[in-house]
Enzyme design. Sequence first.
Site, short mmCIF file in Angstrom:
data_model
loop_
_atom_site.label_atom_id
_atom_site.label_comp_id
_atom_site.label_asym_id
_atom_site.label_seq_id
_atom_site.Cartn_x
_atom_site.Cartn_y
_atom_site.Cartn_z
N GLN A 66 30.86 39.80 34.54
CA GLN A 66 29.44 40.02 34.20
C GLN A 66 28.90 38.75 33.57
O GLN A 66 28.49 38.73 32.42
CB GLN A 66 29.32 41.20 33.24
CG GLN A 66 29.78 42.51 33.87
CD GLN A 66 29.53 43.69 32.95
OE1 GLN A 66 28.44 43.86 32.42
NE2 GLN A 66 30.55 44.52 32.76
N LYS A 95 32.21 38.06 52.25
CA LYS A 95 32.10 39.52 52.03
C LYS A 95 30.80 39.83 51.32
O LYS A 95 30.17 38.95 50.74
CB LYS A 95 33.28 39.99 51.16
CG LYS A 95 33.12 39.65 49.68
CD LYS A 95 34.13 40.33 48.76
CE LYS A 95 33.80 40.02 47.31
NZ LYS A 95 34.85 40.22 46.35
N ASP A 127 36.36 35.38 49.59
CA ASP A 127 34.90 35.40 49.48
C ASP A 127 34.38 33.98 49.30
O ASP A 127 35.14 33.05 49.02
CB ASP A 127 34.39 36.35 48.38
CG ASP A 127 34.93 36.03 47.00
OD1 ASP A 127 35.22 34.85 46.73
OD2 ASP A 127 35.08 36.96 46.19
C1 R5P Z 1 35.03 38.90 42.75
O1 R5P Z 1 34.16 38.04 42.87
C2 R5P Z 1 36.42 38.58 42.35
O2 R5P Z 1 36.75 37.25 42.57
C3 R5P Z 1 37.42 39.48 43.07
O3 R5P Z 1 37.33 39.23 44.45
C4 R5P Z 1 37.12 40.93 42.81
O4 R5P Z 1 37.00 41.15 41.43
C5 R5P Z 1 38.19 41.81 43.38
O5 R5P Z 1 37.82 43.14 43.18
P1 R5P Z 1 38.36 44.29 44.14
O6 R5P Z 1 39.86 44.15 44.16
O7 R5P Z 1 37.89 45.55 43.48
O8 R5P Z 1 37.75 44.09 45.47
#
Ligand code: R5P
Length: 321
Positions: free
Chosen positions: A107, A202, A179
């Site tokens: 956040q 993503k 990502d």
């Molecule tokens: C997001 O920007 C982070 O780098 C991670 O990709 C994310 O926190 C992963 O979350 P989840 O495993 O719930 O997809």
Amino acid sequence: MSDLDRPREEGPLLLFSGNSNPALTRKVAQGLGIEPGQALAGRFPNGEVQVRIEENVRGADVFVLQSPQGEDVDGSLMELLVMIDALRRASARRITAVIPYLPYARQEKKTAGREPITAKLVANLIATAGASRVLTIDMHAPAIEGFFDIPVDHLRAAPLLAQHFLGLDPEQIVVVSPDVGGVERANKFRQRLGTTLAIVAKQRLGPQSTEVVEMVGEVKGKIAILIDDQISTGSTLVGAASVLIERGAVDVRACATHGLFPPGAVEYLCDSPLEEIVVTDTLPEVDEGAGSKFHTVSVAPVLAEAIRRIHQNRSVSALFD
Ligand code: R5P
């Protein structure tokens, strides 16, 4: 020996810990050749955090290790703040908050109107409680360092994670960022392994789900290694793994610094096409019974070395990469 490496110690070194990751504290203390400090960190009957430091810290160089996460993330963060306050009032000379996993780091910006920037609030709370400095590993966004008005030593786990894959032939692997925000991290990781890069784009549909929009890079016939800063529900990695397999990757593995694994995540990842999931022990390790897919590499040696260097007022930057 250069001036940067000449030891100048600040009183005795003490390491205290909250209740979030006692196993990591024990390993770090062992690496430093000391016993963890004596402190009570519990709860009053009404649920409020209760802390008492049970040894003399006057004039000491004190480190407090806490990785707030999980169902009691806020209680754990509060425990850290209250411990820092107790140490400050007990006349510790310098207090370093050792926060291997910095909570609320995702956040760090507003994504819509009328949202908070909770990472900044957390940074303010840590400094206001009385921390003199912060030692952390792979914050979600490096710019969060600027939220703190006290020095921050920001270590990276990539060298440790890369070691795990060094036995693989670089010709056969491709490093993948799951990502767009992780491209810089993945590119550095790719350089360490001497191989190529692919990128998955993503979009987040909600806190628990993501969707792959596009993928660039050549993965056909390769072992794909996804790298992320953290794994929470696993949705990001499982989505990326599916598209990599569709595009011809023969084997997909994943690594990340922080394994948050909220309820259901371990089972979800066990049932996924990911062959292997490597995380560090910044957060409590996945139960051994969860399956042989999960591997943990320890950050304890690098944390112990960073603490030793901070204590001796020596350069820590050698450990950043
Ligand atoms: C997001 O920007 C982070 O780098 C991670 O990709 C994310 O926190 C992963 O979350 P989840 O495993 O719930 O997809």
